[in-house]
Write a protein that holds these residues in place. Structure first.
Motif, PDB file in Angstrom:
ATOM      1  N   ARG A   8      45.423  45.362  49.897  1.00  0.00           N
ATOM      2  CA  ARG A   8      45.341  44.142  49.097  1.00  0.00           C
ATOM      3  C   ARG A   8      45.538  44.515  47.627  1.00  0.00           C
ATOM      4  NH1 ARG A   8      40.246  40.104  47.590  1.00  0.00           N
ATOM      5  NH2 ARG A   8      41.547  38.510  46.608  1.00  0.00           N
ATOM      6  N   HIS A   9      46.206  43.649  46.882  1.00  0.00           N
ATOM      7  CA  HIS A   9      46.422  43.897  45.454  1.00  0.00           C
ATOM      8  C   HIS A   9      45.094  44.084  44.708  1.00  0.00           C
ATOM      9  CE1 HIS A   9      45.001  39.865  44.363  1.00  0.00           C
ATOM     10  NE2 HIS A   9      45.690  39.427  45.408  1.00  0.00           N
ATOM     11  N   GLY A  10      45.154  44.718  43.553  1.00  0.00           N
ATOM     12  CA  GLY A  10      43.978  44.845  42.700  1.00  0.00           C
ATOM     13  C   GLY A  10      43.540  43.492  42.149  1.00  0.00           C
ATOM     14  N   GLU A  11      42.363  43.479  41.553  1.00  0.00           N
ATOM     15  CA  GLU A  11      41.850  42.236  40.988  1.00  0.00           C
ATOM     16  C   GLU A  11      42.884  41.629  40.034  1.00  0.00           C
ATOM     17  OE1 GLU A  11      37.649  41.126  39.081  1.00  0.00           O
ATOM     18  OE2 GLU A  11      39.026  42.053  37.632  1.00  0.00           O
ATOM     19  N   GLY A  44      41.861  45.346  37.711  1.00  0.00           N
ATOM     20  CA  GLY A  44      42.863  45.491  38.757  1.00  0.00           C
ATOM     21  C   GLY A  44      43.778  46.674  38.524  1.00  0.00           C
ATOM     22  N   VAL A  45      44.121  46.926  37.266  1.00  0.00           N
ATOM     23  CA  VAL A  45      44.945  48.088  36.940  1.00  0.00           C
ATOM     24  C   VAL A  45      44.181  49.372  37.269  1.00  0.00           C
ATOM     25  CG1 VAL A  45      46.043  49.372  35.068  1.00  0.00           C
ATOM     26  CG2 VAL A  45      46.276  46.879  35.167  1.00  0.00           C
ATOM     27  N   GLN A  46      42.900  49.435  36.915  1.00  0.00           N
ATOM     28  CA  GLN A  46      42.085  50.610  37.247  1.00  0.00           C
ATOM     29  C   GLN A  46      42.057  50.837  38.759  1.00  0.00           C
ATOM     30  OE1 GLN A  46      38.514  49.245  34.598  1.00  0.00           O
ATOM     31  NE2 GLN A  46      38.246  51.440  34.949  1.00  0.00           N
ATOM     32  N   GLN A  47      41.901  49.751  39.508  1.00  0.00           N
ATOM     33  CA  GLN A  47      41.846  49.863  40.963  1.00  0.00           C
ATOM     34  C   GLN A  47      43.166  50.379  41.524  1.00  0.00           C
ATOM     35  OE1 GLN A  47      40.843  45.788  41.694  1.00  0.00           O
ATOM     36  NE2 GLN A  47      38.632  46.174  41.815  1.00  0.00           N
ATOM     37  N   ALA A  48      44.288  49.879  40.980  1.00  0.00           N
ATOM     38  CA  ALA A  48      45.601  50.317  41.452  1.00  0.00           C
ATOM     39  C   ALA A  48      45.815  51.796  41.158  1.00  0.00           C
ATOM     40  CB  ALA A  48      46.694  49.481  40.799  1.00  0.00           C
ATOM     41  N   GLU A  49      45.361  52.244  40.010  1.00  0.00           N
ATOM     42  CA  GLU A  49      45.504  53.662  39.673  1.00  0.00           C
ATOM     43  C   GLU A  49      44.632  54.534  40.576  1.00  0.00           C
ATOM     44  OE1 GLU A  49      44.582  53.568  35.528  1.00  0.00           O
ATOM     45  OE2 GLU A  49      46.641  53.051  34.929  1.00  0.00           O
ATOM     46  N   ALA A  50      43.441  54.053  40.903  1.00  0.00           N
ATOM     47  CA  ALA A  50      42.582  54.807  41.829  1.00  0.00           C
ATOM     48  C   ALA A  50      43.226  54.878  43.213  1.00  0.00           C
ATOM     49  CB  ALA A  50      41.203  54.145  41.921  1.00  0.00           C
ATOM     50  N   GLY A 224      33.331  55.587  41.844  1.00  0.00           N
ATOM     51  CA  GLY A 224      33.358  56.488  40.703  1.00  0.00           C
ATOM     52  C   GLY A 224      34.668  56.464  39.937  1.00  0.00           C
ATOM     53  N   GLU A 225      35.642  55.655  40.395  1.00  0.00           N
ATOM     54  CA  GLU A 225      36.954  55.607  39.762  1.00  0.00           C
ATOM     55  C   GLU A 225      37.259  54.246  39.135  1.00  0.00           C
ATOM     56  OE1 GLU A 225      39.129  58.125  39.527  1.00  0.00           O
ATOM     57  OE2 GLU A 225      37.849  59.547  40.591  1.00  0.00           O
ATOM     58  N   ALA A 226      36.787  53.185  39.774  1.00  0.00           N
ATOM     59  CA  ALA A 226      37.078  51.832  39.296  1.00  0.00           C
ATOM     60  C   ALA A 226      36.035  50.880  39.866  1.00  0.00           C
ATOM     61  CB  ALA A 226      38.478  51.398  39.733  1.00  0.00           C
ATOM     62  N   PRO A 227      35.774  49.768  39.185  1.00  0.00           N
ATOM     63  CA  PRO A 227      34.841  48.780  39.735  1.00  0.00           C
ATOM     64  C   PRO A 227      35.357  48.238  41.059  1.00  0.00           C
ATOM     65  CG  PRO A 227      35.294  48.349  37.410  1.00  0.00           C
ATOM     66  CD  PRO A 227      36.283  49.382  37.855  1.00  0.00           C
ATOM     67  N   THR A 228      34.444  47.903  41.961  1.00  0.00           N
ATOM     68  CA  THR A 228      34.836  47.269  43.213  1.00  0.00           C
ATOM     69  C   THR A 228      34.655  45.766  43.082  1.00  0.00           C
ATOM     70  OG1 THR A 228      32.618  47.505  44.155  1.00  0.00           O
ATOM     71  CG2 THR A 228      34.196  49.288  44.552  1.00  0.00           C
ATOM     72  N   THR A 229      35.627  45.003  43.544  1.00  0.00           N
ATOM     73  CA  THR A 229      35.574  43.540  43.472  1.00  0.00           C
ATOM     74  C   THR A 229      35.988  42.974  44.807  1.00  0.00           C
ATOM     75  OG1 THR A 229      37.818  43.502  42.551  1.00  0.00           O
ATOM     76  CG2 THR A 229      35.991  43.391  40.989  1.00  0.00           C
ATOM     77  N   GLU A 230      35.371  41.861  45.162  1.00  0.00           N
ATOM     78  CA  GLU A 230      35.631  41.244  46.460  1.00  0.00           C
ATOM     79  C   GLU A 230      36.548  40.041  46.309  1.00  0.00           C
ATOM     80  OE1 GLU A 230      32.662  38.894  49.210  1.00  0.00           O
ATOM     81  OE2 GLU A 230      32.363  41.052  49.384  1.00  0.00           O
ATOM     82  N   HIS A 231      36.131  39.063  45.517  1.00  0.00           N
ATOM     83  CA  HIS A 231      36.906  37.843  45.311  1.00  0.00           C
ATOM     84  C   HIS A 231      37.417  37.286  46.629  1.00  0.00           C
ATOM     85  CE1 HIS A 231      36.718  38.070  40.987  1.00  0.00           C
ATOM     86  NE2 HIS A 231      37.186  39.299  40.998  1.00  0.00           N
ATOM     87  N   GLY A 232      36.568  37.342  47.650  1.00  0.00           N
ATOM     88  CA  GLY A 232      36.924  36.741  48.925  1.00  0.00           C
ATOM     89  C   GLY A 232      36.476  35.305  48.952  1.00  0.00           C
TER      90      GLY A 232
END
Length: 283
Positions: A8-11, A44-50, A224-232
């Motif tokens: 799934r895409h990042g936030e 979302g960018v942080q999540q994609a990089e992780a 430890g790399e990026a915030p976790t988000t659900e947005h479900g």
């Protein structure tokens, strides 16, 4: 095709706007662009990089050989950031069939907005349920599943053994439904209780002709790399599913096959007419 990595895409900025609108009790979501052009948030960018660091750490015989990605910008941006960090150059197909579910007249509305601005559609949604409900101008989950069957055939025909698919939450669930044979009740329960998280990875492997998912909705690479988000859709869908169908009124009977019950008795409409089939709230 023996393995799919479903991501799934990042936030996105739309995810953030939707959360803010829900918290404020607003009717409409202040989306920054049309759904196809909504970008990633900084998180979302942080999540994609992780995600990219996870992909870059895979052994050669585990790494994806091709990328198929939704045409929506938030998915393409997720893939771009991830592959750049991973140092991977993959043959890429941008395919609109992997796009998010289209919500038609309900696009960019909170559930409160749907109830206040389109009360008859809210009633129809509660009766039909999320799986079969098709908003005017939009798609049901079944509609999305139909287009995914065609893209999965094309991914198979393209010949890569391991494929990275970057897409949207409902699409991840519906690809699993198509390949694993997951039926409506189980699929909707999974959507309600374990929404697909931003930048999560679900690995589908085919063995002896059967597809098996393991891991599912994995976000270990974000720790430890990026915030976790659900947005479900957990809170919104729960509020809808928890309500029972409303009694038929005399006005409702004009939209149902059966007449309204006699005064003092209760019934529910079992056959609201479906809207004419056309060819989102951002997720």
């Amino acid at each position: 095709m023996n393995e799919l990595l479903l991501v799934r895409h990042g936030e996105s900025e739309g995810n953030v706007a939707a959360a803010e609108a829900d918290a404020a009790g607003a009717l409409r979501i202040a989306v920054p662009a049309r759904d196809a052009d909504v970008e990633l948030s900084p998180t979302g960018v942080q999540q994609a990089e992780a995600l990219g660091r996870r992909l870059g750490a895979l052994a050669k015989d585990e790494a994806p050989e091709a990328l198929w990605v939704s045409s929506y910008r938030r998915a393409r941006s997720t893939a771009d950031h991830a592959l750049s960090v991973a140092g991977l150059e993959l043959p890429t197909v941008v395919d609109e069939r992997l796009r998010d579910r289209e919500l038609g007249i309900l696009d960019a509305l909170t559930w409160r907005g749907v109830e206040e601005l389109h009360p008859e559609e809210a009633k129809r949604r509660r009766f039909l349920g999320k799986y079969y409900h098709r908003p005017p101008g939009g798609e049901s989950w079944v509609d999305v599943g139909l287009r995914l069957r065609t893209v999965l055939r094309d991914i198979e025909a393209a010949g890569a053994a391991r494929v990275l698919v970057v897409t949207h939450d409902a699409v991840v669930l519906l690809i699993r439904s198509v390949l694993e044979g997951i039926q409506e009740a189980e699929l909707m329960e999974s959507s309600r209780t374990d929404p697909v998280r931003n930048a999560s990875v679900t690995r589908l492997v085919r063995s002896s002709g059967r597809w098996v998912a393991e891991p599912v909705n994995d976000i270990s690479h974000l720790v430890g790399e990026a915030p976790t988000t659900e947005h479900g859709a957990r809170s919104t869908e729960a509020s809808i599913e928890a309500r029972t169908p409303e009694p038929i009124t005399a006005a409702d009977s004009r939209r149902c096959r059966h007449p309204a019950p006699a005064s003092g008795t209760a019934a529910t409409c079992s056959s609201f007419a479906a809207p004419a089939r056309p060819p989102a709230r951002p997720r």
